[in-house]
Design a protein around this motif. Structure first.
Motif, PDB file in Angstrom:
ATOM      1  N   ILE A   1      -3.718  12.885  16.843  1.00  0.00           N
ATOM      2  CA  ILE A   1      -4.283  11.576  16.504  1.00  0.00           C
ATOM      3  C   ILE A   1      -4.509  10.704  17.741  1.00  0.00           C
ATOM      4  O   ILE A   1      -5.608  10.169  17.929  1.00  0.00           O
ATOM      5  N   PRO A   2      -3.516  10.509  18.629  1.00  0.00           N
ATOM      6  CA  PRO A   2      -3.794   9.706  19.838  1.00  0.00           C
ATOM      7  C   PRO A   2      -4.844  10.342  20.740  1.00  0.00           C
ATOM      8  O   PRO A   2      -5.574   9.630  21.437  1.00  0.00           O
ATOM      9  N   VAL A   3      -4.945  11.662  20.703  1.00  0.00           N
ATOM     10  CA  VAL A   3      -5.941  12.352  21.540  1.00  0.00           C
ATOM     11  C   VAL A   3      -7.356  12.021  21.077  1.00  0.00           C
ATOM     12  O   VAL A   3      -8.223  11.672  21.888  1.00  0.00           O
ATOM     13  N   ILE A   4      -7.607  12.125  19.771  1.00  0.00           N
ATOM     14  CA  ILE A   4      -8.964  11.857  19.281  1.00  0.00           C
ATOM     15  C   ILE A   4      -9.309  10.377  19.407  1.00  0.00           C
ATOM     16  O   ILE A   4     -10.472  10.021  19.614  1.00  0.00           O
ATOM     17  N   HIS A   5      -8.292   9.512  19.294  1.00  0.00           N
ATOM     18  CA  HIS A   5      -8.542   8.085  19.540  1.00  0.00           C
ATOM     19  C   HIS A   5      -8.957   7.885  20.996  1.00  0.00           C
ATOM     20  O   HIS A   5      -9.912   7.149  21.281  1.00  0.00           O
TER      21      HIS A   5
ATOM     22  N   PHE B   1      -7.378   3.058  31.117  1.00  0.00           N
ATOM     23  CA  PHE B   1      -6.476   2.056  30.568  1.00  0.00           C
ATOM     24  C   PHE B   1      -7.101   1.320  29.379  1.00  0.00           C
ATOM     25  O   PHE B   1      -6.391   0.919  28.443  1.00  0.00           O
ATOM     26  N   ALA B   2      -8.421   1.149  29.399  1.00  0.00           N
ATOM     27  CA  ALA B   2      -9.093   0.539  28.250  1.00  0.00           C
ATOM     28  C   ALA B   2      -8.959   1.432  27.021  1.00  0.00           C
ATOM     29  O   ALA B   2      -8.673   0.960  25.917  1.00  0.00           O
ATOM     30  N   ARG B   3      -9.122   2.737  27.217  1.00  0.00           N
ATOM     31  CA  ARG B   3      -8.988   3.680  26.106  1.00  0.00           C
ATOM     32  C   ARG B   3      -7.564   3.691  25.558  1.00  0.00           C
ATOM     33  O   ARG B   3      -7.355   3.780  24.343  1.00  0.00           O
ATOM     34  N   CYS B   4      -6.591   3.589  26.433  1.00  0.00           N
ATOM     35  CA  CYS B   4      -5.193   3.536  25.982  1.00  0.00           C
ATOM     36  C   CYS B   4      -4.959   2.313  25.100  1.00  0.00           C
ATOM     37  O   CYS B   4      -4.313   2.397  24.045  1.00  0.00           O
ATOM     38  N   GLY B   5      -5.490   1.170  25.532  1.00  0.00           N
ATOM     39  CA  GLY B   5      -5.311  -0.061  24.765  1.00  0.00           C
ATOM     40  C   GLY B   5      -6.018  -0.022  23.426  1.00  0.00           C
ATOM     41  O   GLY B   5      -5.433  -0.360  22.387  1.00  0.00           O
TER      42      GLY B   5
ATOM     43  N   ALA C   1      -4.250   2.479  21.047  1.00  0.00           N
ATOM     44  CA  ALA C   1      -3.003   1.960  20.472  1.00  0.00           C
ATOM     45  C   ALA C   1      -3.286   0.975  19.344  1.00  0.00           C
ATOM     46  O   ALA C   1      -2.642   1.022  18.280  1.00  0.00           O
ATOM     47  N   ALA C   2      -4.258   0.096  19.559  1.00  0.00           N
ATOM     48  CA  ALA C   2      -4.593  -0.897  18.528  1.00  0.00           C
ATOM     49  C   ALA C   2      -5.133  -0.224  17.273  1.00  0.00           C
ATOM     50  O   ALA C   2      -4.735  -0.549  16.148  1.00  0.00           O
ATOM     51  N   TRP C   3      -6.034   0.744  17.451  1.00  0.00           N
ATOM     52  CA  TRP C   3      -6.619   1.412  16.285  1.00  0.00           C
ATOM     53  C   TRP C   3      -5.624   2.296  15.562  1.00  0.00           C
ATOM     54  O   TRP C   3      -5.707   2.482  14.339  1.00  0.00           O
TER      55      TRP C   3
ATOM     56  N   LEU D   1       2.472  -6.634  19.444  1.00  0.00           N
ATOM     57  CA  LEU D   1       1.109  -6.864  18.947  1.00  0.00           C
ATOM     58  C   LEU D   1       0.528  -8.223  19.333  1.00  0.00           C
ATOM     59  O   LEU D   1      -0.664  -8.444  19.168  1.00  0.00           O
ATOM     60  N   GLY D   2       1.364  -9.120  19.818  1.00  0.00           N
ATOM     61  CA  GLY D   2       0.834 -10.404  20.250  1.00  0.00           C
ATOM     62  C   GLY D   2       0.990 -11.514  19.234  1.00  0.00           C
ATOM     63  O   GLY D   2       0.214 -12.475  19.240  1.00  0.00           O
TER      64      GLY D   2
END
Length: 295
Positions: free
Chosen positions: A90-94, A173-177, A180-182, A217-218
């Protein structure tokens, strides 16, 4: 900014200035869905999946592949070892863009939308409306990434051919962020283990968990979205997003109001066999009523 995007999708979907629609998720991937189609695909998600655990109940859901990876084998407790084969992907395809703001998701959506015309013909607005929007949006996105490429050259004392080093660092780093959110919005909230866990405490009162996730999450208003995603899916237009309401009314008031909705019940019996979500909701509602009587 995914939470802001999600809030806006359920509220003011038409920006007052045209340039604003290009800024919503421009760093998510090297190409993506335009804002209008971003809203449309999310509307399709809600139209096809009203019950959190019955994905695609009323037609094709753009998120179905994600749910298949985390729910294909049935109840988690009895089949946890099977999910070891699919959940880690799942994190890979995200990361590689199979989420609402990514490139792989855009390709998937474009293969399904717009719907074909009568007799299997090309949709009459495909070339006049949808293709120009896609080109315009992605021309902006690519020009932005070109600027990032250039920032990684002369300002850093590197030749033009080495701009990719900075560009891929930013993208990583944008993809990581974004991933994680999605994962929280798409996978976490729709998972069987999480919804079974919520059923054990229908009031959803965990002060330590609230504080930790608010930090991650902020804000607690965003964590409400994870706690009451079933309420959000049952009433996507009437309620909108819990995080958006929390900005204007405070997270505690929204939390208590959503708990009251659960106390009254999300679903009315219609003679059909109860779904897993309905059984969970009924259990939650009974527990809440019992708690209130004891008080």
């Amino acid at each position: 900014n995914i939470y802001i995007d999600h809030d806006v999708m359920h509220g003011a979907t038409f920006p007052p200035h045209e340039w604003q629609r290009f800024l919503t998720h421009c760093f998510a991937d090297f190409f993506s869905l335009p804002w209008e189609e971003f809203v449309l695909e999310h509307n399709r998600h809600h139209a096809s999946t009203v019950d959190l655990l019955e994905q695609g109940e009323f037609g094709w859901d753009p998120e179905e592949f994600h749910y298949a990876l985390q729910q294909w084998a049935g109840p988690f407790a009895q089949n946890w070892y099977k999910y070891l084969l699919t959940v880690p992907w799942i994190p890979v395809i995200h990361f590689f863009g199979l989420n609402d703001t990514g490139s792989l998701f855009a390709l998937e959506w474009w293969c399904h939308f717009p719907d074909e015309g009568a007799g299997g013909k090309c949709n009459k607005e495909f070339w006049s409306k949808w293709v120009p929007r896609r080109i315009k949006h992605n021309a902006f996105v690519m020009s932005l990434w070109a600027c990032i490429w250039l920032l990684g050259t002369w300002p850093l004392g590197r030749p033009l051919s080495e701009g990719w080093r900075f560009m891929f660092t930013v993208s990583f780093f944008a993809r990581c962020g974004f991933s994680a959110a999605w994962m929280f919005i798409t996978n976490f909230t729709h998972s069987l283990p999480w919804n079974n866990f919520l059923a054990q405490d229908p009031g959803r009162t965990w002060p330590v968990l609230h504080d930790v996730m608010a930090l991650v999450l902020g804000g607690k208003h965003r964590w409400n979205e994870m706690l009451f995603h079933d309420v959000h899916h049952a009433f996507p237009n009437a309620v909108g997003t819990l995080s958006q309401r929390g900005r204007f009314h405070g997270w505690q008031a929204v939390h208590d109001a959503a708990a009251e909705v659960l106390h009254r019940g999300l679903w009315k019996p219609n003679g059909d066999e109860e779904t897993q979500m309905q059984k969970t909701q009924r259990k939650r509602s009974l527990m809440m009523k019992s708690t209130r009587v004891n008080k």
